[in-house]
Structure formats: structure tokens, C-alpha cells
Scaffold this motif. Sequence first.
Motif, PDB file in Angstrom:
ATOM      1  N   ASP A 115      34.576  29.030  46.607  1.00 36.22           N
ATOM      2  CA  ASP A 115      33.348  28.631  45.916  1.00 36.22           C
ATOM      3  C   ASP A 115      32.791  29.792  45.101  1.00 36.22           C
ATOM      4  N   ARG A 116      32.788  30.979  45.688  1.00 36.24           N
ATOM      5  CA  ARG A 116      32.298  32.160  44.974  1.00 36.24           C
ATOM      6  C   ARG A 116      33.173  32.462  43.757  1.00 36.24           C
ATOM      7  N   LEU A 117      34.493  32.378  43.921  1.00 35.52           N
ATOM      8  CA  LEU A 117      35.397  32.665  42.807  1.00 35.52           C
ATOM      9  C   LEU A 117      35.263  31.650  41.685  1.00 35.52           C
ATOM     10  N   SER A 118      35.011  30.396  42.032  1.00 33.50           N
ATOM     11  CA  SER A 118      34.824  29.369  41.013  1.00 33.50           C
ATOM     12  C   SER A 118      33.601  29.670  40.155  1.00 33.50           C
ATOM     13  N   ARG A 119      32.519  30.080  40.806  1.00 31.01           N
ATOM     14  CA  ARG A 119      31.299  30.407  40.058  1.00 31.01           C
ATOM     15  C   ARG A 119      31.501  31.645  39.187  1.00 31.01           C
ATOM     16  N   ILE A 120      32.229  32.622  39.716  1.00 31.86           N
ATOM     17  CA  ILE A 120      32.513  33.833  38.943  1.00 31.86           C
ATOM     18  C   ILE A 120      33.366  33.499  37.722  1.00 31.86           C
ATOM     19  N   ARG A 121      34.412  32.702  37.916  1.00 34.66           N
ATOM     20  CA  ARG A 121      35.298  32.358  36.799  1.00 34.66           C
ATOM     21  C   ARG A 121      34.532  31.614  35.697  1.00 34.66           C
ATOM     22  N   ASP A 122      33.682  30.672  36.086  1.00 38.75           N
ATOM     23  CA  ASP A 122      32.905  29.934  35.085  1.00 38.75           C
ATOM     24  C   ASP A 122      31.999  30.871  34.296  1.00 38.75           C
ATOM     25  N   ARG A 123      31.377  31.812  34.992  1.00 37.29           N
ATOM     26  CA  ARG A 123      30.470  32.742  34.312  1.00 37.29           C
ATOM     27  C   ARG A 123      31.255  33.688  33.395  1.00 37.29           C
ATOM     28  N   LEU A 124      32.391  34.175  33.844  1.00 38.31           N
ATOM     29  CA  LEU A 124      33.194  35.061  33.012  1.00 38.31           C
ATOM     30  C   LEU A 124      33.724  34.331  31.778  1.00 38.31           C
ATOM     31  N   LYS A 125      34.061  33.053  31.922  1.00 35.89           N
ATOM     32  CA  LYS A 125      34.510  32.282  30.766  1.00 35.89           C
ATOM     33  C   LYS A 125      33.387  32.151  29.741  1.00 35.89           C
ATOM     34  N   GLU A 126      32.187  31.914  30.231  1.00 37.68           N
ATOM     35  CA  GLU A 126      31.034  31.816  29.325  1.00 37.68           C
ATOM     36  C   GLU A 126      30.798  33.143  28.605  1.00 37.68           C
TER      37      GLU A 126
ATOM     38  N   THR B 105      46.022  38.526  42.100  1.00 43.63           N
ATOM     39  CA  THR B 105      46.166  38.491  43.554  1.00 43.63           C
ATOM     40  C   THR B 105      45.173  39.452  44.200  1.00 43.63           C
ATOM     41  N   ASP B 106      44.541  39.003  45.266  1.00 45.79           N
ATOM     42  CA  ASP B 106      43.539  39.805  45.958  1.00 45.79           C
ATOM     43  C   ASP B 106      44.220  40.932  46.725  1.00 45.79           C
ATOM     44  N   LYS B 107      43.950  42.187  46.308  1.00 42.33           N
ATOM     45  CA  LYS B 107      44.597  43.339  46.945  1.00 42.33           C
ATOM     46  C   LYS B 107      43.609  44.307  47.565  1.00 42.33           C
ATOM     47  N   GLY B 108      42.333  44.163  47.267  1.00 39.83           N
ATOM     48  CA  GLY B 108      41.365  45.151  47.740  1.00 39.83           C
ATOM     49  C   GLY B 108      40.116  44.520  48.304  1.00 39.83           C
ATOM     50  N   LEU B 109      39.418  45.289  49.135  1.00 40.51           N
ATOM     51  CA  LEU B 109      38.228  44.788  49.817  1.00 40.51           C
ATOM     52  C   LEU B 109      36.958  44.941  48.989  1.00 40.51           C
ATOM     53  N   ALA B 110      37.063  45.558  47.819  1.00 35.60           N
ATOM     54  CA  ALA B 110      35.854  45.874  47.061  1.00 35.60           C
ATOM     55  C   ALA B 110      35.704  45.109  45.754  1.00 35.60           C
ATOM     56  N   HIS B 111      36.805  44.582  45.184  1.00 38.76           N
ATOM     57  CA  HIS B 111      36.731  43.940  43.873  1.00 38.76           C
ATOM     58  C   HIS B 111      37.654  42.731  43.788  1.00 38.76           C
ATOM     59  N   ASP B 112      37.266  41.800  42.915  1.00 39.50           N
ATOM     60  CA  ASP B 112      38.180  40.805  42.370  1.00 39.50           C
ATOM     61  C   ASP B 112      38.474  41.202  40.925  1.00 39.50           C
ATOM     62  N   HIS B 113      39.647  40.807  40.440  1.00 39.57           N
ATOM     63  CA  HIS B 113      40.062  41.167  39.087  1.00 39.57           C
ATOM     64  C   HIS B 113      40.498  39.920  38.331  1.00 39.57           C
ATOM     65  N   PHE B 114      39.989  39.782  37.108  1.00 39.98           N
ATOM     66  CA  PHE B 114      40.318  38.649  36.243  1.00 39.98           C
ATOM     67  C   PHE B 114      40.821  39.182  34.904  1.00 39.98           C
ATOM     68  N   ILE B 115      42.015  38.754  34.506  1.00 45.65           N
ATOM     69  CA  ILE B 115      42.532  39.121  33.192  1.00 45.65           C
ATOM     70  C   ILE B 115      41.830  38.290  32.123  1.00 45.65           C
ATOM     71  N   LEU B 116      41.501  38.918  31.008  1.00 49.37           N
ATOM     72  CA  LEU B 116      40.973  38.219  29.848  1.00 49.37           C
ATOM     73  C   LEU B 116      42.157  37.866  28.949  1.00 49.37           C
ATOM     74  N   PRO B 117      42.599  36.594  28.941  1.00 50.36           N
ATOM     75  CA  PRO B 117      43.832  36.219  28.232  1.00 50.36           C
ATOM     76  C   PRO B 117      43.780  36.594  26.749  1.00 50.36           C
ATOM     77  N   GLY B 118      44.951  36.988  26.239  1.00 52.87           N
ATOM     78  CA  GLY B 118      45.053  37.333  24.830  1.00 52.87           C
ATOM     79  C   GLY B 118      44.558  38.722  24.498  1.00 52.87           C
ATOM     80  N   THR B 119      44.208  39.496  25.499  1.00 54.04           N
ATOM     81  CA  THR B 119      43.717  40.856  25.280  1.00 54.04           C
ATOM     82  C   THR B 119      44.403  41.794  26.273  1.00 54.04           C
ATOM     83  N   ASP B 120      44.194  43.096  26.101  1.00 54.65           N
ATOM     84  CA  ASP B 120      44.647  44.091  27.065  1.00 54.65           C
ATOM     85  C   ASP B 120      43.460  44.559  27.902  1.00 54.65           C
ATOM     86  N   ARG B 121      42.672  43.590  28.348  1.00 52.03           N
ATOM     87  CA  ARG B 121      41.466  43.926  29.120  1.00 52.03           C
ATOM     88  C   ARG B 121      41.360  43.026  30.341  1.00 52.03           C
ATOM     89  N   LEU B 122      40.656  43.540  31.353  1.00 50.45           N
ATOM     90  CA  LEU B 122      40.400  42.725  32.541  1.00 50.45           C
ATOM     91  C   LEU B 122      39.013  43.020  33.080  1.00 50.45           C
TER      92      LEU B 122
END
Length: 358
Positions: free
Chosen positions: A10-21, A37-54
Motif C-alpha cells: 500500500d505504501r509503495l503504491s502511494r509512492i509510485r503514484d506520487r512519483l509519476k505525478e 528489488t528491495d535491498k536495503g532497510l533505509a530506502h526504496d529505489h525507483f528508476i525514472l524510465p527513459g533517463t539515467d536517473r532514479l
Amino acid sequence: MPPASDLRQDRLSRIRDRLKEISRQRYGCNADPVLLTDKGLAHDHFILPGTDRLFRVPKQSQMSLPPSDNLNYQAACFRRAEPGGSTPALHDRIEPDDALPFGALLVQHIHGRPAELPQDILAISRCLAAIHGLPLPELFEPLLSYCNPLDGILREIHQQAEWLSHPAIASDAREMIRAEISAAQQDATAIGNPALCLITFDAHPGNYILQPDDSAVIVDLEKMRYATPGLDLAHATLYTSTSWDIEAGGILTTEQVAAAYAEWLRHVPAAFARQARSSLLAERRVMWLWSVTWCAKWLAQSLPDYHNKTTQNWSKSLSDDALTRHVADRVDCYLQPDIIAGICSEWQDDNTLTALCR
């Protein structure tokens, strides 16, 4: 109460929607951000498609800072390290809001592969040397620093050591750790003021990406501080670090650890290497103590009924189930008396590492 996995989704869904906006409004990107893939206890990471940024999206504040201050601190880490050429660039900062309680940073997406040991340990040493060799600024703030960095981290260790009474920790392990804390305190008194530089304070092998030219880039920078370089060298090579990450790492022999230290000594300024060498073993013990007492703290603070009073939050509901199972396995391993004895032999016995650091 819903299962931890449902809360996370649920938290990730809300984050993804906000990041898309945000991506559409700020960067003209209409694609859905892609969760890594979740690898750490401190952050989630989302790639911004079509760019070299996350996007780096904090789950909590490891520094126990309010959300906006935590974001300021992390942004400062990226800015301070960037001149060394071995860290990602910072591109943007997204302020905290309801969907992003800790905000987010947009950083360079480093392409490559996870570190593999022992083959990549020298590249990791060179990466750290590039950061440690940066000139000190006039003002250390907002990054953490202590008048005496060893005394400062020992205070953190003593705070975490309060959790050594956890019933899952064997009495033998508890006594061994406390004896090492006493020895580390004696070391700090004898050393006085050691060499000082910018360090990552999170140098375990899982935090590096190896680029096509086999150079290493360290991508997790939120805990940087001004302290002693041996803390990073230890964190990159201790068993409690090299076996920590799900994907990266491996087991190093004492000779391979010594080779990593020797490579670092060759790549930092000569005067700095001479100043730092004699305290590297003491700093290795201190970094291990910080890590193993953190394990004791995690045992207690990751439980569902633990009432968290700060923005530092080790709740299992924030991370993927596979990751939390892996962390629990590693924590249990690192608190075993035989593992503790093996690690401590690195600075207690005569070997290639102790010979190098004398």
C-alpha cells in the motif's frame, strides 16, 4: 492489523503514484517509475524510465532526523562526495508530503554490476580513497563530526550496547563484545586525535556498482560524516559487511583484506597515509563494534510491538519479506561466539594485516 507485506505494498503504491505525478510535472516523463528489488532497510529505489536517473525514497531516517532535515543531510552527502568522482550526481530534491513522508532525491542512475569479492576489493579501495582524499571544508555542518571521532563513535556504540541484554544473544557473545568495547576505549585514549576526512560510514560491498571499466562507484551516501578513514576500510572488508548484502560480496582472507588496505594507502596522499596507518586496526575494531551492537539493537527494534520514538525505524513492515528474513539470518550469524572470535582474531593475532598497520 494488515500483514506487513500488505502495508508495504500500500505504501509503495502511494509512492509510485506520487512519483509519476512529479515526473510528469517536473521532467515531462509520463512513464510509470520502476521499483527496484528491495535491498536495503533505509530506502526504496525507483528508476525514472527513459533517463539515467532514479529516485531514492527514504523509508526512515537512520540519523533520527526530522524528514526535511534528513533530506537536507542526504543531499549534503551527495554534494560533498561528488568532487571525488566515485559517487552518483544529485539532480533534484522532492520535499516530504503525505505520499512521500521523507521526501525523495533524484540522483544519477549508475549502470553496471554488483561488486564481487575478492575480485573487486581493490576497486572498492580506490573508490574510497577518492572520497577520503578530498580536502576538508571550512565547515563540516550539516554533516556529523565529533571533536574526537573515535570517542564520538564509541558513545554511539555504548548506546547500542544497551540492547546486548536481548535474550536471543548468548552470554558468551555478550561478554566478548563488552570486552572488545573496553579494549576499544583504551585504544581511543592512546590514539588521541586520529586522521580525519569525509567518510561514507556505509561502505559495505553491497553499496557499490562496478562500471564497464571495472571502476567502483558507491551509491549509498546518506550516512556520510567527517571521521576516521579506517572505519570505511573496515566496513568494506569485515565479515559482517562482506556477507551482508543479498547480491554482492563474498568472503575475504586476511591476506586479501591486507591487500585492500595496501591499495588504499597507495591511492591517498602520502602524508595522509602516514598519519592514518597506525590507527587503522583500532578503527577496524570500532567499526565492527558499531556493526555488531547495531545487530543487537535491530533484534529488539524490528519487532512489531516495539514502540518507536524517533524517525529511525527498523520495522519489518517497511521492507520486503525476503530482505527482512535475510537480515535476521545475518544478525543471528554475526552474534554467534565463534563468528565473533574469528573476526576479533584479525586485530588480536599476528598476520599480514597487523603487520601492514603497525
